[in-house]
Scaffold this motif. Structure first.
Motif, PDB file in Angstrom:
ATOM      1  N   VAL A  15       9.326  35.130 -66.768  1.00  0.00           N
ATOM      2  CA  VAL A  15       8.335  36.195 -66.893  1.00  0.00           C
ATOM      3  C   VAL A  15       7.206  36.042 -65.882  1.00  0.00           C
ATOM      4  O   VAL A  15       6.666  37.040 -65.395  1.00  0.00           O
ATOM      5  N   ASP A  16       6.850  34.814 -65.509  1.00  0.00           N
ATOM      6  CA  ASP A  16       5.793  34.632 -64.500  1.00  0.00           C
ATOM      7  C   ASP A  16       6.169  35.308 -63.189  1.00  0.00           C
ATOM      8  O   ASP A  16       5.330  35.941 -62.541  1.00  0.00           O
ATOM      9  N   VAL A  17       7.427  35.182 -62.790  1.00  0.00           N
ATOM     10  CA  VAL A  17       7.913  35.816 -61.560  1.00  0.00           C
ATOM     11  C   VAL A  17       7.888  37.339 -61.724  1.00  0.00           C
ATOM     12  O   VAL A  17       7.440  38.066 -60.828  1.00  0.00           O
ATOM     13  N   LEU A  18       8.361  37.820 -62.857  1.00  0.00           N
ATOM     14  CA  LEU A  18       8.366  39.258 -63.140  1.00  0.00           C
ATOM     15  C   LEU A  18       6.948  39.829 -63.118  1.00  0.00           C
ATOM     16  O   LEU A  18       6.709  40.898 -62.545  1.00  0.00           O
ATOM     17  N   ASP A  39      14.898  43.707 -71.050  1.00  0.00           N
ATOM     18  CA  ASP A  39      15.110  42.291 -71.342  1.00  0.00           C
ATOM     19  C   ASP A  39      16.587  42.000 -71.601  1.00  0.00           C
ATOM     20  O   ASP A  39      17.315  42.836 -72.129  1.00  0.00           O
ATOM     21  N   ALA A  40      17.002  40.792 -71.244  1.00  0.00           N
ATOM     22  CA  ALA A  40      18.371  40.329 -71.516  1.00  0.00           C
ATOM     23  C   ALA A  40      18.305  39.042 -72.334  1.00  0.00           C
ATOM     24  O   ALA A  40      18.763  37.996 -71.923  1.00  0.00           O
ATOM     25  N   ILE A  47       8.570  36.940 -74.058  1.00  0.00           N
ATOM     26  CA  ILE A  47       8.314  38.357 -74.379  1.00  0.00           C
ATOM     27  C   ILE A  47       6.855  38.534 -74.803  1.00  0.00           C
ATOM     28  O   ILE A  47       6.194  39.498 -74.399  1.00  0.00           O
ATOM     29  N   LYS A  48       6.346  37.618 -75.604  1.00  0.00           N
ATOM     30  CA  LYS A  48       4.946  37.700 -76.037  1.00  0.00           C
ATOM     31  C   LYS A  48       4.019  37.668 -74.819  1.00  0.00           C
ATOM     32  O   LYS A  48       3.090  38.470 -74.721  1.00  0.00           O
ATOM     33  N   GLU A  66      13.430  45.252 -75.563  1.00  0.00           N
ATOM     34  CA  GLU A  66      13.852  43.905 -75.905  1.00  0.00           C
ATOM     35  C   GLU A  66      15.295  43.928 -76.375  1.00  0.00           C
ATOM     36  O   GLU A  66      15.737  44.876 -77.010  1.00  0.00           O
ATOM     37  N   SER A  67      16.012  42.855 -76.066  1.00  0.00           N
ATOM     38  CA  SER A  67      17.406  42.755 -76.469  1.00  0.00           C
ATOM     39  C   SER A  67      17.609  41.478 -77.269  1.00  0.00           C
ATOM     40  O   SER A  67      17.095  40.425 -76.910  1.00  0.00           O
TER      41      SER A  67
END
Length: 174
Positions: A15-18, A39-40, A47-48, A66-67
């Motif tokens: 998530v940091d990269v995203l 999300d995968a 996610i939080k 979310e998945s």
């Protein structure tokens, strides 16, 4: 920009990269470009963290899907088509850093010239007109790994007379 666009990222953790990719896109995209995050099966803490970040982004519609199960990239991209409300869907890898707006101007230029499938150098960023999907089909979710589904998707676009362009992201294209 007369057409509406959505920018879609698929991700699993990292998530940091995203977040860095989203920040860079947010800097250069007009606010009417919606963002969609598919999300995968990321970890709950990831996610939080992503939700907390998205709540700090002002004046931008950001949808997070979310998945509960791990999806392939191809499944996530197909979900991106289905979850976005706009005709034009731009997909980005989660590690792309946008350093200007030439990539978006090039996409808009191609759309205005009748483009239905626009590659920005390669499949790290590409745009597809949803109206072309009935002619070329969805991304083939049977591909497990490797760059095969996106290549297959592009070949099917070619075989079905979908208007295609390949442009550079770092300079304006005419």
């Amino acid at each position: 920009m007369k057409n509406e666009f959505s920018l879609v990222w698929s991700f699993r953790n990292r998530v940091d990269v995203l977040i860095e990719s989203i920040k860079s896109a947010n800097k250069f995209c007009p606010k009417r470009v919606n963002f969609c995050l598919v999300d995968a099966a990321s970890d709950e803490d990831q996610i939080k963290k992503l939700r907390e970040f998205c709540n700090t982004v002002e004046d931008r519609k950001i949808r997070i899907c979310e998945s509960a199960f791990r999806t392939t990239l191809w499944e996530a991209w197909n979900l991106g088509f289905m979850l976005t409300e706009t005709r034009w869907v731009i997909f980005s890898s989660s590690d792309v850093l946008f350093t200007g707006d030439a990539w978006l101007r090039n996409i808009v230029n191609c759309v205005n010239r009748g483009g239905e499938y626009i590659l920005v150098e390669n499949h790290q960023v590409f745009c597809v007109d949803k109206k072309a999907i009935p002619r070329m089909g969805w991304l083939d979710e049977n591909y497990v790994n490797g760059p095969h589904a996106d290549t297959d998707f592009y070949i099917r676009a070619s075989e079905n007379n979908v208007q295609r362009f390949i442009v550079a992201s770092y300079r304006d294209w005419e």
